[in-house]
Design an enzyme around this catalytic site. Structure first.
Site, mmCIF file in Angstrom:
data_model
loop_
_atom_site.group_PDB
_atom_site.id
_atom_site.type_symbol
_atom_site.label_atom_id
_atom_site.label_comp_id
_atom_site.label_asym_id
_atom_site.label_seq_id
_atom_site.Cartn_x
_atom_site.Cartn_y
_atom_site.Cartn_z
ATOM 1 N N ASP A 12 0.872 -1.167 0.000
ATOM 2 C CA ASP A 12 0.000 0.000 0.000
ATOM 3 C C ASP A 12 0.920 1.232 0.000
ATOM 4 O OD1 ASP A 12 -2.416 1.587 0.444
ATOM 5 O OD2 ASP A 12 -1.662 1.826 2.486
ATOM 6 N N ASP A 14 -0.091 5.122 1.081
ATOM 7 C CA ASP A 14 -0.283 6.034 2.212
ATOM 8 C C ASP A 14 -0.187 5.296 3.539
ATOM 9 O OD1 ASP A 14 -0.842 8.794 1.330
ATOM 10 O OD2 ASP A 14 -2.449 7.849 0.189
#
Length: 227
Positions: A12, A14
């Site tokens: 991922d 953020d």
């Protein structure tokens, strides 16, 4: 780092590559203040972290049309990018793990619900674009996280096998997505605690990518014999 054919790492963006959640929180509060909304950290984690913008607009701006709601979220993302230009800092140990993977030829992809402009800003800000064989944007698919489709698309693009791969996530929605796609999942403790990450399916959690227990976990997973 030895790995079986079909192994891969999926990150991922953020809160996982860079600790950007405080910047997102500031951007949400600036943009949503005219709508009478204020987000402290617990509310941010509960209602915003990891969710696709279309879902946030639907829940928090029901008085607006879908197009108007997304326009507000687009503005929030623009504010985030303005703030983030000087606030992009890698999660501790990230470059160490990326160096290990690159030296071994282990393929890597990014899988995110963030808009592509945000993903580009963070990846380029960290100077790691060349490390990724693919970047999957949930908003460009029929379903974003927590649906498994973003990770299934990442597996497809890398010709990888879920049972030999590891995902790194910091949010409940992200972990739900990777676990549903069959990947072993590492919870990154930038916002949530160990107990919270494990409660939604993380196999192990860490605050730094160079912890030996994490490296051992990855090595065991990617070397696992296929069934």
């Amino acid at each position: 780092m030895q790995f079986a054919p079909g192994a891969a790492l999926f990150f991922d963006i953020d809160g996982t590559l860079a600790d950007t959640d405080p910047v997102h929180l500031e951007a949400f509060n600036r943009v949503f203040e005219p709508f009478g909304e204020f987000f402290d950290r617990p509310r941010f984690i509960r209602e915003l972290q990891g969710f696709a913008n279309v879902d946030i607009a639907r829940r928090l701006l029901p008085q607006l049309s879908p197009q108007e709601g997304l326009a507000v979220l687009d503005h929030k993302e623009a504010v985030f990018r303005e703030l983030a230009h000087t606030e992009i800092h890698a999660v501790p140990g990230l470059f160490y793990l990326l160096d290990l993977a690159e030296a071994a030829g282990l393929p890597i992809a990014a899988v995110t619900n963030a808009p592509r402009a945000n993903a580009d800003l963070i990846i380029d800000g960290l100077g790691i674009r060349q490390r990724f064989a693919a970047i999957v944007i949930g908003a460009e698919l029929p379903h974003g996280k927590p649906h498994p489709l973003p990770y299934l698309e990442g597996l497809r693009l890398l010709n990888a096998k879920a049972e030999l791969s590891v995902a790194f996530e910091d949010s409940r929605t992200g972990i739900a997505s990777s676990v549903a796609a069959g990947l072993a999942t590492v919870g990154i403790r930038t916002s949530l605690e160990d107990v919270d990450l494990r409660a939604v399916g993380a196999d192990i959690t860490t605050a730094s990518y160079d912890e030996q227990s994490l490296l051992d976990f990855i090595a065991a997973r990617i070397a696992m014999a296929t069934v």
